[in-house]
Design a protein around this motif. Structure first.
Motif, PDB file in Angstrom:
ATOM      1  N   ALA A 208     111.664  80.160  31.158  1.00 45.00           N
ATOM      2  CA  ALA A 208     111.266  78.901  30.541  1.00 45.00           C
ATOM      3  C   ALA A 208     112.443  78.220  29.869  1.00 45.00           C
ATOM      4  CB  ALA A 208     110.140  79.142  29.528  1.00 45.00           C
ATOM      5  N   SER A 209     113.235  79.000  29.083  1.00 47.44           N
ATOM      6  CA  SER A 209     114.359  78.409  28.367  1.00 47.44           C
ATOM      7  C   SER A 209     115.448  77.964  29.323  1.00 47.44           C
ATOM      8  CB  SER A 209     114.937  79.426  27.374  1.00 47.44           C
ATOM      9  OG  SER A 209     115.428  80.570  28.054  1.00 47.44           O
ATOM     10  N   GLY A 210     115.535  78.636  30.485  1.00 43.22           N
ATOM     11  CA  GLY A 210     116.538  78.252  31.461  1.00 43.22           C
ATOM     12  C   GLY A 210     116.118  77.086  32.326  1.00 43.22           C
ATOM     13  N   GLY A 211     114.865  76.684  32.192  1.00 41.34           N
ATOM     14  CA  GLY A 211     114.406  75.495  32.906  1.00 41.34           C
ATOM     15  C   GLY A 211     113.831  75.765  34.275  1.00 41.34           C
ATOM     16  N   ALA A 212     113.648  77.051  34.639  1.00 48.46           N
ATOM     17  CA  ALA A 212     113.142  77.341  35.977  1.00 48.46           C
ATOM     18  C   ALA A 212     111.771  76.754  36.208  1.00 48.46           C
ATOM     19  CB  ALA A 212     113.113  78.862  36.197  1.00 48.46           C
ATOM     20  N   GLU A 213     110.902  76.886  35.219  1.00 55.47           N
ATOM     21  CA  GLU A 213     109.561  76.358  35.392  1.00 55.47           C
ATOM     22  C   GLU A 213     109.075  75.662  34.132  1.00 55.47           C
ATOM     23  OE1 GLU A 213     105.976  75.308  36.964  1.00 55.47           O
ATOM     24  OE2 GLU A 213     107.863  75.854  37.883  1.00 55.47           O
ATOM     25  N   ASP A 574      94.014  72.534  48.724  1.00 57.47           N
ATOM     26  CA  ASP A 574      95.008  71.573  49.179  1.00 57.47           C
ATOM     27  C   ASP A 574      95.787  72.191  50.343  1.00 57.47           C
ATOM     28  OD1 ASP A 574      96.830  69.074  48.511  1.00 57.47           O
ATOM     29  OD2 ASP A 574      98.183  70.791  48.776  1.00 57.47           O
ATOM     30  N   PRO A 575      95.993  71.467  51.448  1.00 63.31           N
ATOM     31  CA  PRO A 575      96.645  72.057  52.633  1.00 63.31           C
ATOM     32  C   PRO A 575      97.992  72.709  52.340  1.00 63.31           C
ATOM     33  CG  PRO A 575      95.718  69.919  53.169  1.00 63.31           C
ATOM     34  CD  PRO A 575      95.571  70.089  51.700  1.00 63.31           C
ATOM     35  N   GLN A 576      98.810  72.070  51.508  1.00 62.80           N
ATOM     36  CA  GLN A 576     100.132  72.632  51.222  1.00 62.80           C
ATOM     37  C   GLN A 576     100.010  73.896  50.386  1.00 62.80           C
ATOM     38  OE1 GLN A 576     102.847  69.814  49.513  1.00 62.80           O
ATOM     39  NE2 GLN A 576     104.634  71.134  49.787  1.00 62.80           N
ATOM     40  N   VAL A 577      99.114  73.879  49.406  1.00 60.76           N
ATOM     41  CA  VAL A 577      98.890  75.067  48.580  1.00 60.76           C
ATOM     42  C   VAL A 577      98.328  76.197  49.432  1.00 60.76           C
ATOM     43  CG1 VAL A 577      97.603  76.024  46.635  1.00 60.76           C
ATOM     44  CG2 VAL A 577      98.560  73.730  46.472  1.00 60.76           C
ATOM     45  N   LYS A 578      97.344  75.875  50.251  1.00 57.18           N
ATOM     46  CA  LYS A 578      96.721  76.895  51.102  1.00 57.18           C
ATOM     47  C   LYS A 578      97.732  77.540  52.029  1.00 57.18           C
ATOM     48  CE  LYS A 578      92.902  77.532  54.350  1.00 57.18           C
ATOM     49  NZ  LYS A 578      91.796  76.876  55.074  1.00 57.18           N
ATOM     50  N   SER A 579      98.631  76.721  52.604  1.00 58.78           N
ATOM     51  CA  SER A 579      99.658  77.246  53.500  1.00 58.78           C
ATOM     52  C   SER A 579     100.596  78.194  52.769  1.00 58.78           C
ATOM     53  CB  SER A 579     100.443  76.088  54.119  1.00 58.78           C
ATOM     54  OG  SER A 579     101.504  76.561  54.911  1.00 58.78           O
ATOM     55  N   PHE A 650     101.927  79.881  34.714  1.00 61.22           N
ATOM     56  CA  PHE A 650     101.275  78.609  35.042  1.00 61.22           C
ATOM     57  C   PHE A 650      99.812  78.726  34.664  1.00 61.22           C
ATOM     58  CE2 PHE A 650      99.487  75.168  37.480  1.00 61.22           C
ATOM     59  CZ  PHE A 650     100.504  74.233  37.563  1.00 61.22           C
ATOM     60  N   SER A 651      99.237  77.626  34.124  1.00 60.83           N
ATOM     61  CA  SER A 651      97.836  77.636  33.728  1.00 60.83           C
ATOM     62  C   SER A 651      97.060  76.610  34.541  1.00 60.83           C
ATOM     63  CB  SER A 651      97.712  77.377  32.228  1.00 60.83           C
ATOM     64  OG  SER A 651      96.373  77.538  31.802  1.00 60.83           O
ATOM     65  N   PHE A 652      96.132  75.928  33.909  1.00 53.04           N
ATOM     66  CA  PHE A 652      95.202  75.039  34.617  1.00 53.04           C
ATOM     67  C   PHE A 652      95.822  73.679  34.933  1.00 53.04           C
ATOM     68  CE2 PHE A 652      91.940  71.684  34.282  1.00 53.04           C
ATOM     69  CZ  PHE A 652      91.160  72.022  35.364  1.00 53.04           C
ATOM     70  N   THR A 653      95.518  73.156  36.112  1.00 56.61           N
ATOM     71  CA  THR A 653      95.876  71.795  36.490  1.00 56.61           C
ATOM     72  C   THR A 653      94.901  71.318  37.545  1.00 56.61           C
ATOM     73  OG1 THR A 653      97.628  70.335  37.287  1.00 56.61           O
ATOM     74  CG2 THR A 653      97.465  72.482  38.318  1.00 56.61           C
ATOM     75  N   GLU A 654      94.724  70.027  37.633  1.00 55.40           N
ATOM     76  CA  GLU A 654      93.944  69.433  38.718  1.00 55.40           C
ATOM     77  C   GLU A 654      94.859  68.772  39.743  1.00 55.40           C
ATOM     78  OE1 GLU A 654      89.993  67.547  37.697  1.00 55.40           O
ATOM     79  OE2 GLU A 654      90.958  67.471  35.739  1.00 55.40           O
ATOM     80  N   PRO A 656      97.456  69.326  42.621  1.00 59.86           N
ATOM     81  CA  PRO A 656      98.051  70.327  43.522  1.00 59.86           C
ATOM     82  C   PRO A 656      99.574  70.269  43.560  1.00 59.86           C
ATOM     83  CG  PRO A 656      96.186  69.230  44.570  1.00 59.86           C
ATOM     84  CD  PRO A 656      96.472  68.480  43.305  1.00 59.86           C
ATOM     85  N   LYS A 657     100.157  69.086  43.353  1.00 62.48           N
ATOM     86  CA  LYS A 657     101.609  68.941  43.416  1.00 62.48           C
ATOM     87  C   LYS A 657     102.294  69.817  42.373  1.00 62.48           C
ATOM     88  CE  LYS A 657     103.278  64.814  43.757  1.00 62.48           C
ATOM     89  NZ  LYS A 657     103.500  63.376  43.475  1.00 62.48           N
ATOM     90  N   LYS A 658     101.705  69.919  41.193  1.00 66.51           N
ATOM     91  CA  LYS A 658     102.301  70.735  40.145  1.00 66.51           C
ATOM     92  C   LYS A 658     102.260  72.221  40.519  1.00 66.51           C
ATOM     93  CE  LYS A 658     101.123  67.544  36.399  1.00 66.51           C
ATOM     94  NZ  LYS A 658     100.381  67.352  35.124  1.00 66.51           N
ATOM     95  N   PHE A 659     101.168  72.634  41.128  1.00 67.30           N
ATOM     96  CA  PHE A 659     101.047  74.038  41.525  1.00 67.30           C
ATOM     97  C   PHE A 659     101.989  74.352  42.687  1.00 67.30           C
ATOM     98  CE2 PHE A 659      98.498  77.791  43.060  1.00 67.30           C
ATOM     99  CZ  PHE A 659      98.652  78.532  41.904  1.00 67.30           C
ATOM    100  N   VAL A 660     102.137  73.402  43.602  1.00 66.31           N
ATOM    101  CA  VAL A 660     103.087  73.575  44.711  1.00 66.31           C
ATOM    102  C   VAL A 660     104.504  73.733  44.162  1.00 66.31           C
ATOM    103  CG1 VAL A 660     104.204  72.374  46.642  1.00 66.31           C
ATOM    104  CG2 VAL A 660     101.707  72.411  46.468  1.00 66.31           C
ATOM    105  N   ASN A 661     104.855  72.917  43.193  1.00 66.27           N
ATOM    106  CA  ASN A 661     106.187  73.013  42.598  1.00 66.27           C
ATOM    107  C   ASN A 661     106.413  74.373  41.952  1.00 66.27           C
ATOM    108  OD1 ASN A 661     108.751  71.727  41.724  1.00 66.27           O
ATOM    109  ND2 ASN A 661     107.868  72.010  39.686  1.00 66.27           N
ATOM    110  N   PHE A 662     105.370  74.894  41.281  1.00 66.87           N
ATOM    111  CA  PHE A 662     105.446  76.221  40.668  1.00 66.87           C
ATOM    112  C   PHE A 662     105.676  77.294  41.721  1.00 66.87           C
ATOM    113  CE2 PHE A 662     102.796  80.021  39.717  1.00 66.87           C
ATOM    114  CZ  PHE A 662     103.571  80.567  38.710  1.00 66.87           C
TER     115      PHE A 662
END
Length: 671
Positions: A208-213, A574-579, A650-654, A656-662
């Motif tokens: 977190a402090s290094g900025g990875a996520e 989400d197709p990208q998340v599912k893949s 990572f916690s809750f989001t609606e 999908p782009k944020k979860f894909v980035n994670f």
């Protein structure tokens, strides 16, 4: 000046840090003696907002009910069952497809009893309950209690046989995290003494402090820039423009000394910043860090601000003016004229804030509600700081260089056009807040296609307005369309057309953070199916990772976790998340409220205290606390085959782009 600067710095850096361990419920136990041998045992839970604990009669298949268990009773006879004394909230929950009940703020239960032998009188047991809010759920917890002079065995029993309470785990987790090696039969795959169970809390903090996520820095910068943009837009509002000559006149009257005039102008700019920054800090103080975070899915909060933004939009369209009583600003202006020194400058800044309220109020409201749903503790202060900087600098410069006033364009219809355009945009943003409330209650009045139809109409009307085809009450006649209006209308029409394919199931990634999830749409040509974890055991997933080379995505979840179901239904599909989940990760779901008994109890040491894990849920809850230092769900973390983290949590989001980035960041870190 120095005192003022010190106050400014103090306000700016008034910040509190919070950890990931939640402890929202505190129990107290009381014994009330009645007539003769009658007694009452009172169980009282103080519940922090916005958390709740469930009622005592939840149907099968739902979350864990609150229940009171009496392990040992001596010299006393219980009369009936525990009786709830607090108001019960009942609502239909779409995720469980049943009506659920829970307690908010406080829960009180009373158990009647009759003492049969005062000499041997003693009662012990535990309260089992589950705590949730609109975003997270905590694992089921057992809180031990004793009444009277209980036998030694009765006092010790809850500690050795029950899952540790959240409070006990938190209090001791910081001092000792050693795990005692235990003999586990071959049928039990999980072994807390193995290296893959070793704590990685510090390593995750390093990510977190290094900025990875860690998105905090970026999100705070974006909040500041949004605030800056809001302040710049406010400068062009009809109620701001006339204040500029008033400001110049005020400072010209004060002094003819150039140095003092510059000093006063700078002080004026800082005064504006401090006023708005104080407002941001007050928002944080009133709501608090955890409340700001949980307002994101609070139905009443979102409905209130949906209505508020609609009212603001109607005001911008010219139906009525939002303004504070004129006597307030008049008195403040007169007071600033009759006062000298720093106080007069501060009062002049207050005059600006009051006079400009009808224009800045809607912009500030939109900024603060957007920040609130992002759940950033620093967000309101940072957003208001950006807003104030953009608003203060021009006024400060005009106070220093009053001759610039002659070069300003005269106010007119162009100012009202900006106001109307903002009205259309606020209508669009208002839909987001209505959508959140709609999803929370399962009304299904704003499904994805309804949201898109309304949004298409809003931006089509905006394009027509910019072309002069629609005229509102305070608009001037449009003799010709300027180049600026033409380009803005092209953008508006293009955006409206862009959303049209979404009516047939197109993902529309540009507005995925605003539109309702795809599963709410009735018509989807390529309907996506839900994805489920292949593994339900941590060590089995680690073994699969060692064989395949894929990282493990750990999903700490619960049967009673509402937002876990939302993530699975709207984000995982989400197709990208599912893949990514199917091809790149070993997915394991660990249910912290699974009451299935372990083949053999597991003895561990947490914070120097012996704890017995008796159920599968106990085991996974312990893993989450011990290894990752958290106890709320949903909670996602990616580890390699040795159990080392590849990213922050990572916690809750609606979105999908944020979860894909994670997920993608975790894969990059593995390489």
């Amino acid at each position: 000046m120095r005192k003022f600067s010190a106050l400014f710095i103090t306000l700016l850096f008034t910040i509190v840090a919070f950890g990931q361990i939640e402890r929202p419920v505190t129990w107290s136990f009381d014994q009330k003696n009645g007539k003769g041998q009658d007694v009452q045992f009172v169980f009282k839970a103080a519940i922090d907002h916005p958390w709740h604990i469930y009622g005592m009669n939840i149907p099968a298949g739902g979350p864990i009910s609150t229940s009171i268990h009496f392990d040992k009773t001596s010299g006393v006879k219980l009369v009936g069952k525990p009786v709830p004394q607090s108001k019960l909230v009942e609502e239909y929950d779409k995720s469980f497809d049943m009506k659920l009940s829970w307690y908010e703020g406080q829960a009180v239960f009373v158990q009647k009893a009759v003492v049969t032998d005062p000499k041997s009188f003693g009662v012990s047991g535990y309260v089992e309950y589950m705590t949730c809010n609109n975003e997270n759920c905590l694992p089921p917890t057992k809180e031990p209690f004793t009444f009277g002079k209980a036998p030694v065995a009765a006092v010790a029993a809850p500690v050795n046989t029950a899952q540790p309470t959240a409070t006990q785990a938190i209090a001791t987790l910081k001092t000792d995290t050693s795990v005692a090696a235990v003999a586990v039969p071959a049928s039990v795959s999980s072994n807390p003494s193995s290296q893959t169970w070793a704590p990685v809390i510090d390593q995750m903090k390093a990510f977190a402090s290094g900025g990875a996520e860690n998105k905090t820095g970026g999100s705070l910068l974006s909040i500041f820039l949004w605030g800056l943009l809001g302040g710049l837009l406010a400068l062009f509002m009809p109620c701001i423009w006339p204040i500029i000559p008033m400001t110049v006149s005020f400072f010209l009257k004060r002094t003819s000394d150039r140095k003092k005039a510059v000093k006063d102008a700078i002080m004026y700019g800082l005064s504006i910043i401090v006023i708005y920054l104080t407002l941001g800090l007050l928002i944080t103080a009133i709501f608090g860090a955890s409340s700001l975070n949980n307002l994101a899915t609070n139905a009443f909060f979102n409905l209130f601000f949906f209505a508020l933004l609609v009212v603001f939009a109607i005001s911008f369209f010219g139906a009525f003016e939002l303004a504070l009583p004129s006597s307030w600003s008049t008195k403040m202006d007169a007071k600033s004229e009759s006062t000298s020194g720093i106080l007069s400058i501060l009062l002049m800044a207050f005059t600006l804030a009051l006079v400009s309220f009808s224009c800045t109020g809607p912009l500030i409201g939109l900024l603060l509600v957007d920040v609130a749903v992002k759940g950033s503790i620093l967000g309101p202060a940072v957003g208001m700081f950006g807003f104030a900087v953009a608003l203060a600098i021009p006024f400060m410069l005009f106070a220093i260089f009053p001759t610039w006033l002659k070069s300003l364009p005269k106010s007119g219809g162009w100012l009202n056009t900006i106001k109307v355009v903002l009205g259309f945009l606020e209508l669009f943003f208002a839909l987001k807040f209505l959508s959140v409330a709609d999803l929370a209650y399962g009304w299904r009045i704003l499904d994805r296609e309804v949201f898109l139809v309304i949004s298409i109409v809003i931006f089509a009307l905006l394009g027509a307005y910019l072309l002069g085809k629609i005229k509102l009450p305070h608009d001037s006649d449009v003799k010709h369309v300027s180049v600026t209006r033409l380009f803005l209308s092209i953008i508006s029409f293009a955006f409206a057309i862009y959303m049209v394919p979404g009516l047939w199931g197109a993902p529309l990634k540009a507005i995925s953070a605003f539109a309702p999830p795809l599963y709410t749409q009735d018509f989807k040509p390529n309907d996506t199916k839900e994805i489920h974890a292949e593994y339900k055991d941590y060590d089995q997933a680690i073994a699969a990772s060692a064989q395949s080379g894929k990282p493990v995505l750990i999903d700490f979840t619960g049967f009673g976790c509402v937002n876990c179901r939302k993530m699975e239904a709207s984000v995982w599909t989400d197709p990208q998340v599912k893949s990514l989940l199917t091809d790149k990760f070993i997915l394991v779901s660990l249910f912290v409220d699974d009451k299935t008994a372990l083949p053999q109890s597991m003895q561990v040491t947490e914070n120097g205290r012996s704890t017995l894990l008796t159920t599968i849920g106990d085991k996974w809850s312990y893993l989450q606390r011990y290894k990752f230092g958290a106890n709320a769900q949903p909670f996602y973390v990616v580890v390699d085959a040795t159990g080392k983290p590849l990213n922050g949590s990572f916690s809750f989001t609606e979105d999908p782009k944020k979860f894909v980035n994670f997920l993608e960041t975790s894969l990059k870190n593995k390489k």
